[in-house]
Design a protein around this motif. Structure first.
Motif, short mmCIF file in Angstrom:
data_model
loop_
_atom_site.label_atom_id
_atom_site.label_comp_id
_atom_site.label_asym_id
_atom_site.label_seq_id
_atom_site.Cartn_x
_atom_site.Cartn_y
_atom_site.Cartn_z
N TYR A 41 -4.71 -13.74 28.39
CA TYR A 41 -5.91 -13.91 29.20
C TYR A 41 -5.50 -14.06 30.66
CZ TYR A 41 -4.63 -18.82 29.15
OH TYR A 41 -3.94 -20.00 29.27
N SER B 179 -17.02 -17.82 33.26
CA SER B 179 -17.28 -17.22 31.95
C SER B 179 -16.01 -16.62 31.35
CB SER B 179 -18.33 -16.13 32.07
OG SER B 179 -19.54 -16.67 32.52
N ARG B 180 -15.97 -16.64 30.02
CA ARG B 180 -14.83 -16.09 29.29
C ARG B 180 -15.35 -15.04 28.31
NH1 ARG B 180 -14.07 -21.15 30.64
NH2 ARG B 180 -12.01 -21.94 31.13
N TYR B 181 -14.66 -13.91 28.26
CA TYR B 181 -15.09 -12.82 27.39
C TYR B 181 -13.90 -12.27 26.62
CZ TYR B 181 -19.18 -12.92 30.39
OH TYR B 181 -20.30 -13.33 31.09
N ASN B 182 -14.16 -11.90 25.36
CA ASN B 182 -13.17 -11.22 24.54
C ASN B 182 -13.40 -9.72 24.76
OD1 ASN B 182 -11.52 -10.13 22.63
ND2 ASN B 182 -12.15 -11.52 21.00
N ALA C 170 -14.22 -13.55 36.20
CA ALA C 170 -14.36 -13.93 34.79
C ALA C 170 -12.98 -13.99 34.16
CB ALA C 170 -15.24 -12.93 34.04
N ILE C 171 -12.88 -14.79 33.11
CA ILE C 171 -11.66 -14.84 32.31
C ILE C 171 -11.82 -13.81 31.19
CG2 ILE C 171 -10.19 -16.25 30.80
CD1 ILE C 171 -10.20 -17.31 33.63
N LEU C 172 -10.86 -12.89 31.11
CA LEU C 172 -10.89 -11.88 30.05
C LEU C 172 -9.75 -12.14 29.08
CD1 LEU C 172 -11.62 -8.68 32.16
CD2 LEU C 172 -13.24 -10.21 31.03
N ARG C 173 -10.09 -12.17 27.79
CA ARG C 173 -9.09 -12.40 26.73
C ARG C 173 -8.94 -11.15 25.90
NH1 ARG C 173 -12.26 -17.58 25.03
NH2 ARG C 173 -13.33 -15.95 23.91
N ARG D 96 -7.59 -14.25 34.90
CA ARG D 96 -8.82 -14.27 35.70
C ARG D 96 -8.92 -12.93 36.42
NH1 ARG D 96 -9.67 -16.04 41.07
NH2 ARG D 96 -11.83 -16.62 41.43
#
Length: 114
Positions: free
Chosen positions: A61, A24-27, A46-49, A63
């Motif tokens: 971004y 999952s990727r989240y802003n 999770a991938i955080l941007r 992980r």
């Protein structure tokens, strides 16, 4: 070989060949710190941007994980901070390279709690 056995083997092989589930990727600037931390905890990684503070219009971004076991063998989980909707420094963990030579008197990878 019977058609049933062939079908079972074909289905099994195709299931094993599937790529791992997408991460999952989240802003982070759209979520609170508690929401970001809870999503990483729930998913394990999770991938955080988030926007760069130094370069305008650049998105950074990485992980982020809950523990060292989710990092590659040559890495460990280290404390990091990401900006969120409610704070500029939300504490999370991300994987960093582990160099045993730099940790001469400490044995093993450092353990940092989420």
């Amino acid at each position: 070989m019977r058609p049933t056995s062939l079908a079972i083997m074909t289905i099994s092989a195709s299931l094993l060949a599937q790529p791992a589930l997408a991460i999952s990727r989240y802003n982070t600037t759209q979520l609170t710190c508690d929401q970001v931390r809870q999503r990483v905890i729930n998913e394990g990684a999770a991938i955080l941007r988030y926007p760069s503070t130094r370069v305008k219009n650049m998105t950074l971004y990485d992980r982020y994980v809950t523990r060292t076991a989710l990092c590659d063998p040559h890495e460990y989980a280290e404390r990091a901070y990401v900006p969120t909707k409610d704070t500029a420094r939300c504490p999370v963990l991300n994987c960093q390279d582990y160099d045993p030579e730099s940790r001469r008197f400490n044995f093993g990878k450092p353990i940092v709690r989420f």
